[in-house]
Design an enzyme around this catalytic site. Structure first.
Site, PDB file in Angstrom:
ATOM      1  N   GLU A  45      46.298 -20.136   3.950  1.00  0.00           N
ATOM      2  CA  GLU A  45      46.477 -18.689   3.795  1.00  0.00           C
ATOM      3  C   GLU A  45      47.390 -18.143   4.891  1.00  0.00           C
ATOM      4  O   GLU A  45      48.289 -17.331   4.632  1.00  0.00           O
ATOM      5  CB  GLU A  45      45.126 -17.987   3.854  1.00  0.00           C
ATOM      6  N   ASP A  49      51.083 -16.484   3.909  1.00  0.00           N
ATOM      7  CA  ASP A  49      51.422 -15.105   4.236  1.00  0.00           C
ATOM      8  C   ASP A  49      52.826 -15.032   4.823  1.00  0.00           C
ATOM      9  O   ASP A  49      53.603 -14.122   4.498  1.00  0.00           O
ATOM     10  CB  ASP A  49      50.390 -14.554   5.221  1.00  0.00           C
ATOM     11  N   ASP A 118      43.630 -13.815  -0.578  1.00  0.00           N
ATOM     12  CA  ASP A 118      43.692 -14.967   0.323  1.00  0.00           C
ATOM     13  C   ASP A 118      44.058 -16.238  -0.448  1.00  0.00           C
ATOM     14  O   ASP A 118      44.872 -17.049   0.017  1.00  0.00           O
ATOM     15  CB  ASP A 118      42.343 -15.171   1.015  1.00  0.00           C
ATOM     16  N   GLU A 121      47.794 -16.352  -1.355  1.00  0.00           N
ATOM     17  CA  GLU A 121      48.615 -16.740  -0.208  1.00  0.00           C
ATOM     18  C   GLU A 121      48.483 -18.238   0.077  1.00  0.00           C
ATOM     19  O   GLU A 121      49.464 -18.913   0.415  1.00  0.00           O
ATOM     20  CB  GLU A 121      48.216 -15.930   1.022  1.00  0.00           C
TER      21      GLU A 121
END
EC number: 3.1.26.3
Length: 228
Positions: A45, A49, A118, A121
């Protein structure tokens, strides 16, 4: 690694067949299901991102070469915010393939915005690690679709969204303060700081006070929701 039917279906929706399907499994594993022999998706995650951020920053610059940073910031935040990631995850039915502990399953974890965002990502990072940046970029732009083209409309009223965020938590409306002004009168650049009662603040620059307020509100909202 043998693929389950759920993983094969998700690969089809993502448009990417993994050389290392264990990466996708890890990206779908929530912390409530982690253990000594099973990694969760938190590290992926974190990476995803950043990959998403770079893809969207490039896309926005390419689509509007003349936009100022104060105009780009709210558009960027609207595209990478957790809610948007969760929307895309729902479009791909990622929730159906998520691996959750019993408590999360019973509490509706497959529909929770934070968990879906989450996981989205993490899936981005899994594709990046499996096949490289260009493949991940192509997938992101395909899945985000026309969100990139209509982002200015979606990001236009960040001030209202921030005020609603504050009100939902029993806080007074955010305050906006002009902390700087640069440039000639015919081409000024304003710096605006936004602050909420609990002390969190952010600032932004733009050619008008209104744009700077919107950009500052979007930046602060992105941080608040990202840490929620």
């Amino acid at each position: 690694m043998k693929r389950s039917a759920a993983l094969k279906d998700l690969e089809g929706r993502l448009g990417h067949r993994f050389d290392r399907p264990e990466l996708l499994t890890r990206a779908l594993t929530h912390g409530s299901m982690s253990g000594p022999t099973r990694e969760d998706n938190q590290r992926l995650e974190f990476l995803g991102d950043r990959v998403l951020g770079l893809v969207m920053a490039e896309a926005l610059l390419e689509r509007d070469p003349d936009a100022a940073e104060g105009q780009l910031a709210p558009r960027y935040n609207a595209l990478v915010r957790k809610e948007t990631c969760a929307e895309v995850a729902r479009d791909c039915a990622i929730g159906d393939a998520m691996k959750l502990g019993r408590s999360e399953r019973l509490s509706g974890g497959r529909r929770k915005m934070a968990l879906l965002g989450d996981a989205m990502e993490a899936v981005i990072a899994a594709v990046y690690v499996d096949a490289g940046f260009e493949v991940a970029k192509d997938m992101i732009l395909r899945l985000w679709g026309d969100r990139v083209d209509r982002v200015e409309e979606d990001a236009r009223d960040a001030k209202t969204a921030l005020q609603e965020w504050a009100q939902a938590r029993g806080l007074p409306p955010p305050s906006y303060t002009e902390t700087g002004r640069e440039g000639p009168d015919h081409q000024p650049v304003f710096t605006i700081e936004v602050r909420i009662r609990t002390g969190e603040s952010d600032s932004a620059q733009a050619p008008s006070k209104r744009q700077a307020e919107q950009a500052a509100a979007s930046a602060l909202l992105g941080r608040l929701e990202g840490g929620a």
